[in-house]
Design an enzyme around this catalytic site. Structure first.
Site, mmCIF file in Angstrom:
data_model
loop_
_atom_site.group_PDB
_atom_site.id
_atom_site.type_symbol
_atom_site.label_atom_id
_atom_site.label_comp_id
_atom_site.label_asym_id
_atom_site.label_seq_id
_atom_site.Cartn_x
_atom_site.Cartn_y
_atom_site.Cartn_z
ATOM 1 N N HIS A 58 -48.473 -1.541 -22.182
ATOM 2 C CA HIS A 58 -48.381 -2.593 -21.162
ATOM 3 C C HIS A 58 -47.081 -3.405 -21.274
ATOM 4 O O HIS A 58 -46.461 -3.731 -20.254
ATOM 5 C CB HIS A 58 -49.606 -3.519 -21.274
ATOM 6 C CG HIS A 58 -49.945 -4.238 -20.018
ATOM 7 N ND1 HIS A 58 -51.231 -4.520 -19.637
ATOM 8 C CD2 HIS A 58 -49.173 -4.760 -19.042
ATOM 9 C CE1 HIS A 58 -51.223 -5.176 -18.480
ATOM 10 N NE2 HIS A 58 -49.979 -5.333 -18.103
ATOM 11 N N LYS A 81 -53.696 0.594 -19.060
ATOM 12 C CA LYS A 81 -52.606 0.194 -19.954
ATOM 13 C C LYS A 81 -53.170 -0.394 -21.236
ATOM 14 O O LYS A 81 -54.180 -1.108 -21.195
ATOM 15 C CB LYS A 81 -51.720 -0.878 -19.288
ATOM 16 C CG LYS A 81 -51.397 -0.609 -17.832
ATOM 17 C CD LYS A 81 -50.500 -1.660 -17.219
ATOM 18 C CE LYS A 81 -50.464 -1.551 -15.714
ATOM 19 N NZ LYS A 81 -51.581 -2.204 -15.023
ATOM 20 N N TYR A 132 -57.057 -6.476 -17.879
ATOM 21 C CA TYR A 132 -57.661 -6.987 -16.642
ATOM 22 C C TYR A 132 -59.189 -7.115 -16.750
ATOM 23 O O TYR A 132 -59.814 -7.710 -15.872
ATOM 24 C CB TYR A 132 -57.327 -6.078 -15.449
ATOM 25 C CG TYR A 132 -55.851 -5.853 -15.182
ATOM 26 C CD1 TYR A 132 -54.875 -6.650 -15.778
ATOM 27 C CD2 TYR A 132 -55.419 -4.832 -14.336
ATOM 28 C CE1 TYR A 132 -53.523 -6.431 -15.552
ATOM 29 C CE2 TYR A 132 -54.065 -4.610 -14.093
ATOM 30 C CZ TYR A 132 -53.124 -5.420 -14.723
ATOM 31 O OH TYR A 132 -51.789 -5.198 -14.489
ATOM 32 N N ASP A 184 -54.636 1.130 -10.098
ATOM 33 C CA ASP A 184 -53.985 0.635 -11.308
ATOM 34 C C ASP A 184 -54.852 -0.431 -11.970
ATOM 35 O O ASP A 184 -55.198 -1.435 -11.349
ATOM 36 C CB ASP A 184 -52.629 -0.001 -10.935
ATOM 37 C CG ASP A 184 -51.886 -0.506 -12.158
ATOM 38 O OD1 ASP A 184 -51.263 0.321 -12.848
ATOM 39 O OD2 ASP A 184 -51.945 -1.727 -12.431
HETATM 40 N N1 LIG Z 1 -47.466 -4.001 -15.800
HETATM 41 C C1 LIG Z 1 -47.517 -5.321 -15.670
HETATM 42 O O1 LIG Z 1 -47.094 -6.069 -16.555
HETATM 43 C C2 LIG Z 1 -48.107 -5.889 -14.418
HETATM 44 C C3 LIG Z 1 -47.955 -7.270 -14.168
HETATM 45 C C4 LIG Z 1 -48.477 -7.778 -12.989
HETATM 46 C C5 LIG Z 1 -49.134 -6.934 -12.103
HETATM 47 N N2 LIG Z 1 -49.299 -5.603 -12.394
HETATM 48 C C6 LIG Z 1 -50.027 -4.699 -11.448
HETATM 49 O O2 LIG Z 1 -49.392 -4.796 -10.170
HETATM 50 C C7 LIG Z 1 -50.379 -5.159 -9.193
HETATM 51 C C8 LIG Z 1 -49.746 -5.937 -8.064
HETATM 52 O O3 LIG Z 1 -49.145 -7.116 -8.517
HETATM 53 P P1 LIG Z 1 -49.792 -8.579 -8.301
HETATM 54 O O4 LIG Z 1 -51.262 -8.482 -8.189
HETATM 55 O O5 LIG Z 1 -49.235 -9.426 -9.384
HETATM 56 O O6 LIG Z 1 -49.115 -9.103 -6.978
HETATM 57 P P2 LIG Z 1 -48.887 -8.623 -5.456
HETATM 58 O O7 LIG Z 1 -49.541 -7.295 -5.221
HETATM 59 O O8 LIG Z 1 -47.429 -8.774 -5.220
HETATM 60 O O9 LIG Z 1 -49.595 -9.766 -4.628
HETATM 61 C C9 LIG Z 1 -50.981 -9.951 -4.642
HETATM 62 C C10 LIG Z 1 -51.272 -11.200 -3.822
HETATM 63 O O10 LIG Z 1 -50.903 -10.972 -2.462
HETATM 64 C C11 LIG Z 1 -52.044 -11.174 -1.614
HETATM 65 N N3 LIG Z 1 -51.964 -10.140 -0.567
HETATM 66 C C12 LIG Z 1 -52.138 -8.800 -0.709
HETATM 67 N N4 LIG Z 1 -51.959 -8.154 0.447
HETATM 68 C C13 LIG Z 1 -51.652 -9.101 1.377
HETATM 69 C C14 LIG Z 1 -51.370 -9.067 2.771
HETATM 70 N N5 LIG Z 1 -51.328 -7.910 3.440
HETATM 71 N N6 LIG Z 1 -51.114 -10.253 3.408
HETATM 72 C C15 LIG Z 1 -51.116 -11.439 2.733
HETATM 73 N N7 LIG Z 1 -51.381 -11.530 1.418
HETATM 74 C C16 LIG Z 1 -51.655 -10.372 0.731
HETATM 75 C C17 LIG Z 1 -53.251 -11.043 -2.509
HETATM 76 O O11 LIG Z 1 -54.315 -11.859 -2.056
HETATM 77 P P3 LIG Z 1 -55.791 -11.253 -1.689
HETATM 78 O O12 LIG Z 1 -56.297 -10.483 -2.865
HETATM 79 O O13 LIG Z 1 -56.578 -12.475 -1.386
HETATM 80 O O14 LIG Z 1 -55.574 -10.383 -0.477
HETATM 81 C C18 LIG Z 1 -52.714 -11.586 -3.841
HETATM 82 O O15 LIG Z 1 -52.777 -13.000 -3.843
HETATM 83 C C19 LIG Z 1 -51.405 -5.937 -10.032
HETATM 84 O O16 LIG Z 1 -52.621 -6.111 -9.346
HETATM 85 C C20 LIG Z 1 -51.480 -5.069 -11.245
HETATM 86 O O17 LIG Z 1 -52.284 -3.914 -10.983
HETATM 87 C C21 LIG Z 1 -48.772 -5.077 -13.523
#
Ligand SMILES: NC(=O)c1ccc[n+]([C@@H]2O[C@H](COP(=O)([O-])OP(=O)(O)OC[C@H]3O[C@@H](n4cnc5c(N)ncnc54)[C@H](OP(=O)(O)O)[C@@H]3O)[C@@H](O)[C@H]2O)c1
Length: 277
Positions: free
Chosen positions: A124, A93, A68, A63
């Site tokens: 988005h 997006k 980004y 994704d």
């Molecule tokens: N459509 C939208 O508006 C929207 C908004 C936000 C996000 N997104 C998408 O959704 C994806 C995921 O959401 P997100 O990045 O906001 O948050 P997330 O996946 O909930 O959390 C990511 C965080 O968790 C840590 N992490 C990941 N795996 C882990 C594990 N096994 N143990 C401990 N910590 C861990 C990562 O650190 P490290 O990298 O250091 O491991 C990072 O700090 C985004 O990357 C993006 O592609 C979309």
């Protein structure tokens, strides 16, 4: 509808992983793997490394987004992976501020990624908070022209999805929204299912209290991490989940959720975190 698929690609590892079937061009269906790699805030070469690692580990879904600023790294990693293009599901997006410049934005995404088509292209956010059927018409044209295999939205309400369907006759294949145990809402799951819209969650970890007892207890019982419980919970609900990590061990562990199963009681207890908001 969710199922498992075998990935038969000469010279590549064969694997099976759960997918959801989504609507594509001209009434066709395509498989979207339920687990994908999120790449928000993966920059400066991190996204390339993370996507290469993820594809090596077994992920077949990535994704990204124009916003980004890493579509180039994501695309390069997909191209360099040695996997057949049709075996990797790539989402990007369009920023809401690019409404009115849809085709140019898509062409820039494709050029940056070095790919001939995307698997899923999302609006988005609702532009200016509105559904904008005129923007959706441009997405439909891009799909008809073969630049994307499926189209959808992100951060849309059910009412906004219905507005797009009523205006164009085409329902978004996917709605990507903030989701996790702490946001569970059975009526929202049902509303998406009734419309044939696949629910895809973002921020699975950040949206949830990782110290919640139902998560820590399930993790202890199964000998896994809380993060693995959260991913497994999404998969058992048939909800697409895109955890982001730029660390190989975490990317691997977030995908290593296929040899345990949450019981009906455990699923119910995790669901209850949504009701305690
Ligand atoms: N459509 C939208 O508006 C929207 C908004 C936000 C996000 N997104 C998408 O959704 C994806 C995921 O959401 P997100 O990045 O906001 O948050 P997330 O996946 O909930 O959390 C990511 C965080 O968790 C840590 N992490 C990941 N795996 C882990 C594990 N096994 N143990 C401990 N910590 C861990 C990562 O650190 P490290 O990298 O250091 O491991 C990072 O700090 C985004 O990357 C993006 O592609 C979309």
């Amino acid at each position: 509808m969710t199922s498992s698929t075998d990935d038969r690609n000469d010279g590549q590892p064969t694997m099976s992983q759960p997918v959801v079937s989504i609507s594509g061009t001209d009434g066709t269906q395509l498989d979207m793997p339920l687990i994908g790699l999120g790449t928000w805030e993966s920059s400066g070469g991190q996204a390339y490394r993370a996507v290469r690692d993820a594809l090596d580990i077994g992920y077949r879904h990535v994704d990204t987004a124009t916003y980004y600023a890493n579509e180039d790294q994501v695309g390069a990693a997909v191209r360099d992976s040695g996997l057949a293009r049709e075996d990797v599901f790539v989402t990007t997006k369009m920023p809401q501020g690019n409404a009115g410049r849809e085709r140019k934005t898509l062409e820039e995404s494709l050029r940056a990624a070095g790919l001939e088509h995307l698997d899923l292209w999302l609006i988005h956010w609702p532009p200016g908070g509105q559904a904008r059927p005129d923007v959706w018409e441009e997405f439909i044209k891009a799909r008809t022209d073969g630049l994307v295999r499926a189209i959808g939205v992100s951060n849309y309400s059910i009412a906004q999805i219905d507005e797009l369907t009523a205006a164009t006759g085409v329902t978004p294949a996917v709605n990507q929204i903030k989701w996790g145990p702490g946001l569970f809402d059975a009526s929202l799951v049902a509303a998406h299912a009734e419309r044939g819209v696949a629910l895809e969650g973002w921020s699975p970890f950040k949206s949830t209290d990782l110290a919640a007892l139902s998560l820590t207890a399930a993790a202890r019982r199964h000998g896994v991490t809380v993060q693995q419980v959260i991913i497994r919970w999404h998969v058992q609900h048939g909800v697409v989940v895109i955890p982001k990590s730029s660390q190989r061990e975490r990317i691997a562990s977030n995908f290593d959720i296929f040899d345990f199963e949450l019981s009906a009681d455990e699923m119910r207890d995790v669901d209850a975190l949504g009701r305690s908001r």
